[in-house]
Design a protein around this motif. Structure first.
Motif, PDB file in Angstrom:
ATOM      1  N   MET A   1       0.852  -1.206   0.000  1.00  0.00           N
ATOM      2  CA  MET A   1       0.000   0.000   0.000  1.00  0.00           C
ATOM      3  C   MET A   1       0.879   1.246   0.000  1.00  0.00           C
ATOM      4  O   MET A   1       1.114   1.844   1.050  1.00  0.00           O
ATOM      5  CB  MET A   1      -0.887   0.022   1.255  1.00  0.00           C
ATOM      6  CG  MET A   1      -1.879  -1.106   1.344  1.00  0.00           C
ATOM      7  SD  MET A   1      -2.791  -1.075   2.912  1.00  0.00           S
ATOM      8  CE  MET A   1      -3.687   0.463   2.773  1.00  0.00           C
ATOM      9  N   PRO A   2       1.392   1.643  -1.165  1.00  0.00           N
ATOM     10  CA  PRO A   2       2.308   2.794  -1.211  1.00  0.00           C
ATOM     11  C   PRO A   2       1.715   4.094  -0.664  1.00  0.00           C
ATOM     12  O   PRO A   2       2.425   4.881  -0.047  1.00  0.00           O
ATOM     13  CB  PRO A   2       2.636   2.937  -2.699  1.00  0.00           C
ATOM     14  CG  PRO A   2       2.318   1.604  -3.299  1.00  0.00           C
ATOM     15  CD  PRO A   2       1.206   1.033  -2.473  1.00  0.00           C
ATOM     16  N   LYS A   3       0.421   4.318  -0.871  1.00  0.00           N
ATOM     17  CA  LYS A   3      -0.227   5.538  -0.360  1.00  0.00           C
ATOM     18  C   LYS A   3      -0.837   5.233   0.998  1.00  0.00           C
ATOM     19  O   LYS A   3      -2.052   5.065   1.139  1.00  0.00           O
ATOM     20  CB  LYS A   3      -1.298   6.024  -1.339  1.00  0.00           C
ATOM     21  CG  LYS A   3      -0.731   6.513  -2.649  1.00  0.00           C
ATOM     22  CD  LYS A   3      -1.825   7.018  -3.569  1.00  0.00           C
ATOM     23  CE  LYS A   3      -1.237   7.488  -4.878  1.00  0.00           C
ATOM     24  NZ  LYS A   3      -2.273   7.987  -5.779  1.00  0.00           N
ATOM     25  N   SER A   4       0.025   5.120   1.996  1.00  0.00           N
ATOM     26  CA  SER A   4      -0.424   4.774   3.344  1.00  0.00           C
ATOM     27  C   SER A   4       0.550   5.385   4.352  1.00  0.00           C
ATOM     28  O   SER A   4       1.471   6.117   3.983  1.00  0.00           O
ATOM     29  CB  SER A   4      -0.458   3.253   3.512  1.00  0.00           C
ATOM     30  OG  SER A   4       0.863   2.730   3.487  1.00  0.00           O
ATOM     31  N   GLY A   5       0.373   5.042   5.601  1.00  0.00           N
ATOM     32  CA  GLY A   5       1.266   5.506   6.646  1.00  0.00           C
ATOM     33  C   GLY A   5       2.434   4.568   6.900  1.00  0.00           C
ATOM     34  O   GLY A   5       3.271   4.830   7.765  1.00  0.00           O
TER      35      GLY A   5
END
Length: 149
Positions: free
Chosen positions: A96-100
């Motif tokens: 999940m590249p667009k995550s924390g």
């Protein structure tokens, strides 16, 4: 120069995780609040909201325990935390590249660097004193919360 507590950073991540989850999943959480018992299935929006929110206090608690390890100079615990956080962060970032998850890579990396530097210095000091080198003594151990450990 004072260094920031990686434990405190992890606690901030936990608080942010809960706040972001409360906003993103507000409608689903409201539904969960109405039907509490047996309301979380294995898959779907409710499951995602539940597990997203369950991670928040776990991250905060991990940060609190890490702060304790920092305060007591528990280098092996800090190194283990660094390895775990970095590994979970890398796998999570790939998935999940667009995550924390990149924040965990950063915190874990800092922990690893610090623990390897500190661990090496402790090993040299302890080794020199243990070998009986004149003028050196092993670093004194701090007692843990339950006495000397």
């Amino acid at each position: 120069m004072t260094r920031g507590s990686t434990g405190r950073w992890l606690q901030v991540v936990g608080i942010a995780h809960g706040a972001i989850g409360a906003v993103i999943y507000r409608d689903v959480l409201a539904d969960l609040g109405r039907d509490v018992v047996g309301s979380v299935p294995e898959r779907g929006d409710r499951a995602a909201a539940f597990w997203f929110m369950a991670a928040a206090p776990t991250l905060w608690l991990g940060g609190r325990l890490l702060r304790s390890a920092e305060e007591h100079d528990d280098i092996p615990a800090q190194r283990a935390a660094g390895i775990a956080l970095a590994a979970v962060g890398v796998v999570g970032t790939v998935a999940m590249p667009k995550s924390g998850f990149p924040s965990l890579v950063g915190i874990g990396g800092v922990l690893l660097c610090r623990s390897l530097r500190s661990g090496g210095a402790q090993a040299r000091t302890a080794g020199a004193g243990a070998a009986g080198t004149p003028g050196t003594a092993p670093a004194p151990q701090r007692p843990g919360p339950y006495g000397r450990q």
